[in-house]
Design a protein around this motif. Structure first.
Motif, PDB file in Angstrom:
ATOM      1  N   GLN A 204       0.828  -1.206   0.000  1.00 38.02           N
ATOM      2  CA  GLN A 204       0.000   0.000   0.000  1.00 38.02           C
ATOM      3  C   GLN A 204       0.865   1.259   0.000  1.00 38.02           C
ATOM      4  N   ASP A 205       1.999   1.214   0.688  1.00 36.40           N
ATOM      5  CA  ASP A 205       2.913   2.362   0.697  1.00 36.40           C
ATOM      6  C   ASP A 205       3.486   2.610  -0.700  1.00 36.40           C
ATOM      7  N   ILE A 206       3.855   1.541  -1.405  1.00 37.04           N
ATOM      8  CA  ILE A 206       4.368   1.668  -2.770  1.00 37.04           C
ATOM      9  C   ILE A 206       3.304   2.288  -3.669  1.00 37.04           C
ATOM     10  N   LEU A 207       2.089   1.776  -3.565  1.00 36.16           N
ATOM     11  CA  LEU A 207       0.996   2.296  -4.391  1.00 36.16           C
ATOM     12  C   LEU A 207       0.692   3.752  -4.061  1.00 36.16           C
ATOM     13  N   ARG A 208       0.664   4.086  -2.785  1.00 36.01           N
ATOM     14  CA  ARG A 208       0.374   5.463  -2.381  1.00 36.01           C
ATOM     15  C   ARG A 208       1.427   6.419  -2.939  1.00 36.01           C
ATOM     16  N   ARG A 209       2.685   6.045  -2.818  1.00 39.37           N
ATOM     17  CA  ARG A 209       3.748   6.911  -3.334  1.00 39.37           C
ATOM     18  C   ARG A 209       3.651   7.065  -4.855  1.00 39.37           C
ATOM     19  N   SER A 210       3.347   5.952  -5.547  1.00 37.41           N
ATOM     20  CA  SER A 210       3.181   6.030  -7.002  1.00 37.41           C
ATOM     21  C   SER A 210       2.042   6.967  -7.350  1.00 37.41           C
ATOM     22  N   ARG A 211       0.930   6.812  -6.649  1.00 33.23           N
ATOM     23  CA  ARG A 211      -0.247   7.637  -6.943  1.00 33.23           C
ATOM     24  C   ARG A 211      -0.017   9.101  -6.600  1.00 33.23           C
ATOM     25  N   ASP A 212       0.853   9.360  -5.618  1.00 31.06           N
ATOM     26  CA  ASP A 212       1.177  10.740  -5.255  1.00 31.06           C
ATOM     27  C   ASP A 212       2.103  11.390  -6.279  1.00 31.06           C
ATOM     28  N   HIS A 213       3.095  10.633  -6.798  1.00 32.86           N
ATOM     29  CA  HIS A 213       4.130  11.211  -7.646  1.00 32.86           C
ATOM     30  C   HIS A 213       3.872  11.081  -9.146  1.00 32.86           C
ATOM     31  N   ASN A 214       3.159  10.068  -9.566  1.00 31.37           N
ATOM     32  CA  ASN A 214       2.986   9.830 -10.996  1.00 31.37           C
ATOM     33  C   ASN A 214       2.274  10.959 -11.744  1.00 31.37           C
ATOM     34  N   PRO A 215       1.209  11.551 -11.189  1.00 31.46           N
ATOM     35  CA  PRO A 215       0.538  12.607 -11.965  1.00 31.46           C
ATOM     36  C   PRO A 215       1.472  13.759 -12.344  1.00 31.46           C
ATOM     37  N   ALA A 216       2.336  14.170 -11.454  1.00 28.00           N
ATOM     38  CA  ALA A 216       3.246  15.277 -11.747  1.00 28.00           C
ATOM     39  C   ALA A 216       4.233  14.912 -12.855  1.00 28.00           C
ATOM     40  N   GLU A 217       4.552  13.615 -12.970  1.00 27.08           N
ATOM     41  CA  GLU A 217       5.488  13.157 -13.994  1.00 27.08           C
ATOM     42  C   GLU A 217       4.770  12.684 -15.261  1.00 27.08           C
ATOM     43  N   GLY A 218       3.433  12.691 -15.227  1.00 28.65           N
ATOM     44  CA  GLY A 218       2.673  12.249 -16.390  1.00 28.65           C
ATOM     45  C   GLY A 218       2.726  10.756 -16.617  1.00 28.65           C
ATOM     46  N   ILE A 219       2.964   9.994 -15.555  1.00 19.22           N
ATOM     47  CA  ILE A 219       3.066   8.537 -15.666  1.00 19.22           C
ATOM     48  C   ILE A 219       1.754   7.906 -15.226  1.00 19.22           C
ATOM     49  N   THR A 220       1.290   6.943 -15.999  1.00 18.38           N
ATOM     50  CA  THR A 220       0.123   6.142 -15.656  1.00 18.38           C
ATOM     51  C   THR A 220       0.520   4.676 -15.762  1.00 18.38           C
ATOM     52  N   GLY A 221      -0.337   3.788 -15.228  1.00 16.51           N
ATOM     53  CA  GLY A 221      -0.018   2.373 -15.370  1.00 16.51           C
ATOM     54  C   GLY A 221      -0.736   1.478 -14.399  1.00 16.51           C
ATOM     55  N   LEU A 222      -0.236   0.245 -14.355  1.00 24.26           N
ATOM     56  CA  LEU A 222      -0.815  -0.810 -13.529  1.00 24.26           C
ATOM     57  C   LEU A 222       0.282  -1.575 -12.822  1.00 24.26           C
ATOM     58  N   LEU A 223      -0.058  -2.130 -11.644  1.00 25.05           N
ATOM     59  CA  LEU A 223       0.875  -2.937 -10.876  1.00 25.05           C
ATOM     60  C   LEU A 223       0.218  -4.250 -10.487  1.00 25.05           C
ATOM     61  N   TRP A 224       0.957  -5.324 -10.656  1.00 28.13           N
ATOM     62  CA  TRP A 224       0.589  -6.661 -10.184  1.00 28.13           C
ATOM     63  C   TRP A 224       1.656  -7.039  -9.175  1.00 28.13           C
ATOM     64  N   TYR A 225       1.247  -7.507  -8.007  1.00 29.63           N
ATOM     65  CA  TYR A 225       2.188  -8.076  -7.043  1.00 29.63           C
ATOM     66  C   TYR A 225       1.543  -9.303  -6.437  1.00 29.63           C
ATOM     67  N   ASN A 226       2.218 -10.438  -6.570  1.00 32.84           N
ATOM     68  CA  ASN A 226       1.723 -11.684  -5.998  1.00 32.84           C
ATOM     69  C   ASN A 226       2.880 -12.665  -5.904  1.00 32.84           C
ATOM     70  N   ASP A 227       2.902 -13.422  -4.837  1.00 30.14           N
ATOM     71  CA  ASP A 227       3.932 -14.456  -4.645  1.00 30.14           C
ATOM     72  C   ASP A 227       5.345 -13.926  -4.853  1.00 30.14           C
ATOM     73  N   GLY A 228       5.590 -12.713  -4.395  1.00 29.17           N
ATOM     74  CA  GLY A 228       6.935 -12.160  -4.464  1.00 29.17           C
ATOM     75  C   GLY A 228       7.359 -11.657  -5.828  1.00 29.17           C
ATOM     76  N   VAL A 229       6.406 -11.507  -6.751  1.00 28.34           N
ATOM     77  CA  VAL A 229       6.728 -11.048  -8.103  1.00 28.34           C
ATOM     78  C   VAL A 229       5.972  -9.752  -8.406  1.00 28.34           C
ATOM     79  N   PHE A 230       6.710  -8.768  -8.911  1.00 25.94           N
ATOM     80  CA  PHE A 230       6.124  -7.536  -9.412  1.00 25.94           C
ATOM     81  C   PHE A 230       6.018  -7.618 -10.928  1.00 25.94           C
ATOM     82  N   ILE A 231       4.909  -7.152 -11.472  1.00 24.51           N
ATOM     83  CA  ILE A 231       4.796  -6.857 -12.895  1.00 24.51           C
ATOM     84  C   ILE A 231       4.181  -5.472 -12.953  1.00 24.51           C
ATOM     85  N   GLN A 232       4.798  -4.622 -13.726  1.00 26.34           N
ATOM     86  CA  GLN A 232       4.284  -3.258 -13.794  1.00 26.34           C
ATOM     87  C   GLN A 232       4.306  -2.766 -15.229  1.00 26.34           C
ATOM     88  N   VAL A 233       3.257  -2.027 -15.574  1.00 22.23           N
ATOM     89  CA  VAL A 233       3.157  -1.325 -16.846  1.00 22.23           C
ATOM     90  C   VAL A 233       3.264   0.162 -16.532  1.00 22.23           C
TER      91      VAL A 233
END
Length: 140
Positions: free
Chosen positions: A21-50
């Motif tokens: 949740q901390d990772i997501l919150r920070r992304s959601r706080d900082h991404n708009p200013a940088e113009g970044i959008t995307g998706l995150l998957w985290y399960n069983d110790g694996v990240f996948i991000q667009v």
């Protein structure tokens, strides 16, 4: 110029739900200013991000991710110039694993366990597109 980047990595340590949740919150706080959008998957110790956005901000973000000690074995799965964003509605959407249809994993992978190290970036993008259309992505 817009680009889309898809990567996977293994978590260097077990993450608690609060860590995620901390990772997501920070992304959601900082991404708009940088113009970044995307998706995150985290399960069983694996990240996948667009990540989508301008070339420079997306490249800079990926460089920070590769240098982040929370990530092991990062792998760039696809990087392409795009004419429009697929995930413009999310500063950082998250896959809700409780809404995940296990049949989708079999459609795109060898088993019902998602292994991005054995999949192409195109396959993962198609899977994420289906997750969006099935309502398995949440913003908050």
């Amino acid at each position: 110029m817009l680009v889309r980047l898809v990567y996977a990595s293994r978590a260097s340590r077990e993450l608690s739900p609060q860590d995620l949740q901390d990772i997501l919150r920070r992304s959601r706080d900082h991404n708009p200013a940088e113009g970044i959008t995307g998706l995150l998957w985290y399960n069983d110790g694996v990240f996948i991000q667009v990540l989508e956005g301008g070339r420079d901000p997306v490249n800079a973000r990926y460089k920070r991710i590769v240098m982040d000690n929370r990530h092991d074995a990062p792998i760039l799965l696809t990087y392409q110039e795009i004419s429009e964003r697929r995930y413009a509605g999310w500063s950082m959407g998250q896959v809700n694993l409780h809404r995940l249809n296990p049949g989708l994993l079999l459609k795109y992978g060898e088993t019902q366990k998602l292994d991005p190290y054995r999949m192409s970036g195109a396959m993962l993008t198609a899977l994420f597109d289906e997750l969006v259309s099935s309502g398995a992505i949440e913003c908050a």
